[in-house]
Design a protein around this motif. Structure first.
Motif, PDB file in Angstrom:
ATOM      1  N   ARG A  68      32.365 -41.229  40.059  1.00 16.34           N
ATOM      2  CA  ARG A  68      31.250 -40.280  39.945  1.00 16.34           C
ATOM      3  C   ARG A  68      30.625 -40.070  41.318  1.00 16.34           C
ATOM      4  O   ARG A  68      29.618 -40.681  41.653  1.00 16.34           O
ATOM      5  CB  ARG A  68      30.204 -40.803  38.972  1.00 16.34           C
ATOM      6  CG  ARG A  68      30.659 -40.700  37.534  1.00 16.34           C
ATOM      7  CD  ARG A  68      29.660 -41.297  36.605  1.00 16.34           C
ATOM      8  NE  ARG A  68      28.701 -40.309  36.143  1.00 16.34           N
ATOM      9  CZ  ARG A  68      28.012 -40.479  34.998  1.00 16.34           C
ATOM     10  NH1 ARG A  68      28.174 -41.551  34.265  1.00 16.34           N
ATOM     11  NH2 ARG A  68      27.141 -39.570  34.613  1.00 16.34           N
ATOM     12  N   LEU A  69      31.233 -39.163  42.085  1.00 15.59           N
ATOM     13  CA  LEU A  69      30.649 -38.790  43.379  1.00 15.59           C
ATOM     14  C   LEU A  69      29.837 -37.517  43.184  1.00 15.59           C
ATOM     15  O   LEU A  69      30.030 -36.791  42.215  1.00 15.59           O
ATOM     16  CB  LEU A  69      31.758 -38.570  44.402  1.00 15.59           C
ATOM     17  CG  LEU A  69      32.528 -39.847  44.779  1.00 15.59           C
ATOM     18  CD1 LEU A  69      33.783 -39.499  45.563  1.00 15.59           C
ATOM     19  CD2 LEU A  69      31.650 -40.795  45.578  1.00 15.59           C
ATOM     20  N   PHE A  70      28.916 -37.256  44.092  1.00 13.44           N
ATOM     21  CA  PHE A  70      28.095 -36.050  43.981  1.00 13.44           C
ATOM     22  C   PHE A  70      28.859 -34.848  44.533  1.00 13.44           C
ATOM     23  O   PHE A  70      29.394 -34.902  45.645  1.00 13.44           O
ATOM     24  CB  PHE A  70      26.782 -36.234  44.731  1.00 13.44           C
ATOM     25  CG  PHE A  70      25.960 -37.379  44.196  1.00 13.44           C
ATOM     26  CD1 PHE A  70      25.571 -37.398  42.866  1.00 13.44           C
ATOM     27  CD2 PHE A  70      25.595 -38.430  45.011  1.00 13.44           C
ATOM     28  CE1 PHE A  70      24.819 -38.443  42.359  1.00 13.44           C
ATOM     29  CE2 PHE A  70      24.840 -39.479  44.517  1.00 13.44           C
ATOM     30  CZ  PHE A  70      24.458 -39.493  43.188  1.00 13.44           C
ATOM     31  N   SER A  71      28.907 -33.763  43.772  1.00 12.93           N
ATOM     32  CA  SER A  71      29.662 -32.604  44.228  1.00 12.93           C
ATOM     33  C   SER A  71      28.954 -31.969  45.425  1.00 12.93           C
ATOM     34  O   SER A  71      27.731 -32.035  45.531  1.00 12.93           O
ATOM     35  CB  SER A  71      29.800 -31.586  43.097  1.00 12.93           C
ATOM     36  OG  SER A  71      28.537 -31.161  42.677  1.00 12.93           O
ATOM     37  N   ASP A  72      29.730 -31.372  46.279  1.00  9.26           N
ATOM     38  CA  ASP A  72      29.219 -30.681  47.474  1.00  9.26           C
ATOM     39  C   ASP A  72      28.622 -31.629  48.519  1.00  9.26           C
ATOM     40  O   ASP A  72      28.085 -31.167  49.516  1.00  9.26           O
ATOM     41  CB  ASP A  72      28.135 -29.636  47.139  1.00  9.26           C
ATOM     42  CG  ASP A  72      28.596 -28.656  46.093  1.00  9.26           C
ATOM     43  OD1 ASP A  72      29.818 -28.404  46.071  1.00  9.26           O
ATOM     44  OD2 ASP A  72      27.770 -28.162  45.322  1.00  9.26           O
ATOM     45  N   MET A  73      28.667 -32.940  48.292  1.00  6.18           N
ATOM     46  CA  MET A  73      28.140 -33.832  49.322  1.00  6.18           C
ATOM     47  C   MET A  73      29.285 -34.393  50.153  1.00  6.18           C
ATOM     48  O   MET A  73      30.323 -34.767  49.614  1.00  6.18           O
ATOM     49  CB  MET A  73      27.365 -34.990  48.678  1.00  6.18           C
ATOM     50  CG  MET A  73      25.894 -34.715  48.542  1.00  6.18           C
ATOM     51  SD  MET A  73      25.000 -36.234  48.228  1.00  6.18           S
ATOM     52  CE  MET A  73      23.637 -35.566  47.305  1.00  6.18           C
ATOM     53  N   GLU A  84      26.920 -37.867  53.753  1.00  5.47           N
ATOM     54  CA  GLU A  84      25.712 -37.704  52.927  1.00  5.47           C
ATOM     55  C   GLU A  84      25.661 -38.744  51.811  1.00  5.47           C
ATOM     56  O   GLU A  84      24.585 -39.216  51.442  1.00  5.47           O
ATOM     57  CB  GLU A  84      25.655 -36.284  52.357  1.00  5.47           C
ATOM     58  CG  GLU A  84      25.274 -35.254  53.414  1.00  5.47           C
ATOM     59  CD  GLU A  84      25.459 -33.810  52.968  1.00  5.47           C
ATOM     60  OE1 GLU A  84      24.753 -32.938  53.499  1.00  5.47           O
ATOM     61  OE2 GLU A  84      26.316 -33.548  52.097  1.00  5.47           O
ATOM     62  N   VAL A 129      22.346 -41.058  50.984  1.00  5.15           N
ATOM     63  CA  VAL A 129      21.533 -40.766  49.802  1.00  5.15           C
ATOM     64  C   VAL A 129      21.122 -42.021  49.032  1.00  5.15           C
ATOM     65  O   VAL A 129      20.051 -42.059  48.422  1.00  5.15           O
ATOM     66  CB  VAL A 129      22.254 -39.758  48.873  1.00  5.15           C
ATOM     67  CG1 VAL A 129      23.423 -40.401  48.148  1.00  5.15           C
ATOM     68  CG2 VAL A 129      21.279 -39.174  47.859  1.00  5.15           C
ATOM     69  N   ARG A 181      34.524 -35.093  47.272  1.00  3.63           N
ATOM     70  CA  ARG A 181      35.364 -34.829  46.096  1.00  3.63           C
ATOM     71  C   ARG A 181      36.705 -34.197  46.445  1.00  3.63           C
ATOM     72  O   ARG A 181      37.570 -34.088  45.582  1.00  3.63           O
ATOM     73  CB  ARG A 181      34.616 -33.912  45.117  1.00  3.63           C
ATOM     74  CG  ARG A 181      33.586 -34.664  44.307  1.00  3.63           C
ATOM     75  CD  ARG A 181      33.360 -33.976  42.988  1.00  3.63           C
ATOM     76  NE  ARG A 181      32.345 -34.650  42.204  1.00  3.63           N
ATOM     77  CZ  ARG A 181      31.651 -34.060  41.232  1.00  3.63           C
ATOM     78  NH1 ARG A 181      31.868 -32.797  40.969  1.00  3.63           N
ATOM     79  NH2 ARG A 181      30.756 -34.718  40.543  1.00  3.63           N
ATOM     80  N   ARG A 217      29.166 -46.121  49.163  1.00  2.75           N
ATOM     81  CA  ARG A 217      27.847 -45.653  48.728  1.00  2.75           C
ATOM     82  C   ARG A 217      27.062 -46.791  48.087  1.00  2.75           C
ATOM     83  O   ARG A 217      25.871 -46.962  48.332  1.00  2.75           O
ATOM     84  CB  ARG A 217      28.018 -44.511  47.714  1.00  2.75           C
ATOM     85  CG  ARG A 217      26.697 -44.038  47.122  1.00  2.75           C
ATOM     86  CD  ARG A 217      26.886 -42.905  46.143  1.00  2.75           C
ATOM     87  NE  ARG A 217      27.558 -43.340  44.915  1.00  2.75           N
ATOM     88  CZ  ARG A 217      27.905 -42.516  43.926  1.00  2.75           C
ATOM     89  NH1 ARG A 217      27.669 -41.220  44.033  1.00  2.75           N
ATOM     90  NH2 ARG A 217      28.514 -42.981  42.854  1.00  2.75           N
TER      91      ARG A 217
END
Lengths: 277, 319, 253
Positions: free
Chosen positions: C93-98, C102, C106, C150, C164
């Motif tokens: 579960r990575l953050f999209s667009d990051m 980043e 975060v 991603r 992370r």
């Protein structure tokens, strides 16, 4: 500067602030269809403070922003329970509740509206608009913006890496409500007359429209959207009667071909490189 | 309360059992109930229109408010051409259904994979367009019927019901019954329910999901169109802004009835109609939207399954 | 090892029921500081449920979760994370667009005034940036730092997720199937990383189906079946335990 251009510029500045209020809340993944309600709250509080209490406009705007921000936080907490269209419906309801309240608010004219405000200059409106825009753009480069993006993307994962999604989402509602109140206060002192109908569902739609058309992923999109919504009808005179239909069509077209709106990070980076080359 | 006139302080002790309710009060009350039911019938139709799309596809079609308005204008065009009311009703329904089909093809189909808010925004685009078109074609002033389509009143006990009110109520009952038959007894209804439950499984079972989506939009549009014709003849006038004034409020009716069960509107519609008319009669006309939208927010927060919904588990009972 | 220290993590008779179904029953488990502990068992045994209870995503029906002797059982997830428990996910579960970079910024907590969170990164958060650089180097992600996370190959995405989790300097790291879908060499690299993280003082609890990986890495293993602890011991003891074999083979048959 002629009256004509001053009027247009003032409209853009006020719409920019209103659009930013939607943008701030949308950045956390919450679509509000009721920001006209916060605008109305700001307009009425500011006007009462300048007309009845005799406060200077700047002080009145700050107080209105704080009060509206507090109301925004109060709305933000229950809003946490709702997502997507359910949140959209609830905020639409909030806007209508505020408008209906103002209609019954006899102390400030009810359906007859309220007047007596002093007209403010375009420069004053733009001082606020630019200040808030720059502030939002600075925040976009800050750590909290990363947190906001994380919460919008995956609230659960964000919580599990230590981010307080509640604080971020409710905080965004508060900030958005405060900015909307400033837009409303400036609107009231630009038009020197307000009535509940100024803060209806259509106004909320205008604000959302500016953000979606201009670009919903960068603050400058709100500026682009506000400029488009005010300027296009002026230049496309032949569209005069059909400008709303044109905007509706533009909205659908934008969603079809470029969902993030006119401006996005990639385009801005490209333009930035191009200007330096 | 009816007994408490303006200026009379409303205290608990005021409700003395000996104070008789006058005949006039009772008459006004029943008259208001009839008026409330008439408005409620129109709300019911629009709310059903909203919840048909919401129930089958999980999408809020904001253009429905304007399809309702448009249906009214189509019906008026027929009536002004001196054609009878049933023709006007059919024209309003068919016209609105056709426009709904366009909304489905351009405003919903391309966004099937997108977050649910995206098609809501595109239908908002359509509602902006439709309102603008109506304003330019028919003007922003109310369009009025020169003479009443149906005149006459029937006295039922102390209250009287106008022929128009009778038409509104009976057409609504007829349409709701037809919709119930269609959804519960026909193959189209079965397909609608299958798509509502699980689109992918429905497709695997051979249901043409794309066509069913179109049918859901058109059915929904025809209900909104019918409501538009009915409210138009009831008021003998129509404006381009009726969609925002009346149509949007049907969203509140749908929510109060329960977004997960379309038949909740059958109770929520008359209920809100009566509440609204009573509020106007006894509290003041300005407060009615406050009451209706306030109620909607409370339901969204406290009882998301709606006033009468039994819980979140009854997905299969959505349609 | 100083025996007076409380365990880094202690689960004290945790039960988690969904409706009437018991996903976990009376599970007790200790992770001592600096230990690498494996949680194994057949599919549906309750391993990921255990992680969800520890991190606060689920609330335990009964029992206590203690971090260094402090109960964290009823805290919300973000507070548990800030208290020092970080995790990775079975399905990344990575953050999209990051970007990778980043992701490393975060998750870090902010020291000092709250206002600093609102200031642009480059002016105010030198320590955050230094920490991110350090972790970037540790996980050898320097050459993909500005890539959207991603878009990276699967193995690298797992690394970014671990990185992370580590940037916030947790006391306990929970890894949910860290080498699932990896080949032998990639798994070896992850094993080396985990060992180096332990050297840095981190305690680790991990779920894994790759038995060779688990046996080679963990100090102790806990075996779950149908939400019940059926065995606990050193890898060699677990390997010889007939009950464990039954649990796996019984399910396979």
């Amino acid at each position: 500067m002629s009256m004509y251009y001053a009027g247009i510029l003032s409209d853009i500045g006020i719409l920019l602030l209103g659009a930013l209020s939607v943008y701030i809340i949308l950045a956390t993944g919450q679509l509000s269809l009721g920001n006209a309600g916060f605008m109305g709250i700001g307009a009425y509080i500011t006007s009462w403070l300048t007309v009845e209490a005799g406060l200077p406009i700047t002080v009145a705007l700050v107080i209105a922003a704080l009060v509206s921000g507090a109301i925004g936080v109060a709305v933000g907490f229950p809003a946490l329970r709702l997502k997507g269209i359910y949140l959209a419906m609830a905020t639409l309801g909030f806007g209508e509740v505020v408008r209906s309240f103002l209609l019954n608010f006899a102390a400030m004219g009810g359906p007859e509206g309220f007047h007596g405000m002093h007209h403010i200059s375009t420069g004053y409106i733009w001082t606020w608009a630019v200040s808030v825009l720059v502030l939002v753009m600075l925040i976009e480069a800050s750590p909290i913006w990363l947190e906001i993006r994380a919460v919008r993307d995956d609230e659960t994962a964000a919580g599990l890496v230590g981010l307080n999604a509640t604080e971020i989402k409710v905080g965004a509602f508060g900030c958005g409500a405060a900015v909307a109140a400033i837009a409303g206060g400036l609107f009231a002192h630009h038009h020197v007359y307000i009535e509940p109908g100024n803060f209806s569902f259509e106004r909320s739609v205008d604000l959302v429209l500016a953000v979606i058309l201009g670009g919903s992923t960068v603050a400058s999109g709100a500026l682009a959207g506000a400029v488009m919504l005010v300027i296009l009808p002026e230049y496309l005179r032949f569209l005069a009667e059909w400008r709303f239909a044109a905007f509706g069509a533009l909205l659908i077209a934008m969603l079809l071909v470029r969902r993030q709106g006119l401006l996005d990070r990639a385009l801005l980076r490209f333009a930035w490189r191009g200007s330096r080359a | 309360m009816p007994g408490a006139g303006p200026g009379v302080p409303k205290t608990r002790s005021n409700a003395t059992p000996t104070s008789p309710i006058s005949f006039w009060d009772a008459f006004v009350l029943i008259q208001q109930l009839v008026n409330g039911l008439t408005l409620g019938a129109v709300y019911t139709l629009i709310a059903l229109s909203f919840s048909l799309v919401m129930g089958v596809l999980g999408v809020l079609n904001l253009a429905i408010a304007e399809l309702f308005m448009l249906g009214g204008y189509f019906g008026f065009a027929i009536l002004l051409a001196r054609l009878p009311l049933p023709v006007a009703l059919v024209a309003g329904m068919a016209g609105a259904a056709l426009v709904a089909a366009i909304v489905e093809r351009i405003g919903y189909q391309p966004f099937r994979g997108a977050p649910v808010v995206t098609p809501m925004l595109s239908t908002l685009g359509f509602s902006i367009i439709l309102q603008n078109v109506a304003t330019n074609v028919w003007g922003s002033d109310p369009l009025q019927l020169s003479d009443e389509v149906l005149s006459g009143r029937f006295n039922i006990g102390p209250a009287s019901i106008s022929a128009i009110q009778l038409v509104v109520l009976s057409v609504t009952v007829l349409l709701v019954a037809s919709l119930a038959f269609l959804v519960q007894q026909t193959s189209i209804g079965r397909a609608l329910r299958a798509v509502a439950e699980n689109r992918d499984v429905a497709r695997l079972l051979g249901v043409p999901a794309g066509r069913i989506t179109l049918i859901a939009f058109m059915l929904s549009g025809s209900l909104a169109g019918a409501a538009g014709v009915l409210i138009g003849v009831h008021y003998a006038a129509i404006t381009p802004y009726i969609g925002v004034e009346v149509g949007l409020k049907a969203i509140a009716v749908m929510v109060i009835g329960g977004t997960t069960r379309i038949w909740g509107s059958l109770i929520a519609g008359p209920l809100i109609g009566i509440v609204e008319v009573m509020t106007v009669a006894y509290v003041g006309s300005q407060i009615r939207d406050f009451v209706v939208y306030g109620l909607m927010i409370l339901i969204l927060l406290l009882r998301p399954q709606g006033l009468l919904g039994s819980g979140r588990g009854d997905q299969s009972q959505r349609v | 090892m100083n025996t007076t220290l409380p365990p880094r993590l202690r689960l004290d008779r945790i039960t988690k029921a969904f409706g009437g179904v018991h996903a976990l029953t009376d599970l007790s488990l200790d992770v001592m500081p600096g230990q690498i502990i494996g949680l194994i068992g057949p599919n549906g045994a309750g391993k990921t449920t255990t992680f969800n209870v520890i991190t606060g995503a689920y609330r335990a029906s009964s029992g206590t979760v203690l971090l260094d002797g402090q109960a964290v059982t009823s805290e919300p997830p973000h507070k548990i994370a800030r208290a020092g428990i970080m995790r990775t996910f079975q399905n990344i579960r990575l953050f999209s667009d990051m970007t990778v970079w980043e992701h490393l910024l975060v998750a870090q907590p902010h020291s000092g005034l709250a206002v600093r969170r609102l200031l642009p990164m480059r002016f105010s958060n030198r320590k955050t940036i230094e920490r991110a650089e350090e972790v970037l180097e540790f996980f050898a992600l320097g050459n993909v730092r500005n890539r959207p996370a991603r878009t990276l190959p699967y193995g690298l995405q797992r690394r970014v997720e671990m990185a992370r989790a580590v940037t916030a300097r947790p006391r306990l790291l929970l890894l949910d199937e860290p080498v699932a879908g990896m080949n032998h060499d990639e798994a070896e690299a992850i094993r080396a990383l985990v060992l180096r993280l332990r050297q840095g003082g981190l305690s680790i609890l991990l779920i894994e189906h790759d038995m060779a990986f688990v046996m080679n890495l963990c100090d102790e293993l806990y075996v779950l079946d149908f939400g019940i602890l059926i065995a606990h011991g050193r890898p060699a003891e677990i390997r010889a335990n007939p009950a464990v074999l039954d649990a796996y083979l019984g399910r396979a048959a």
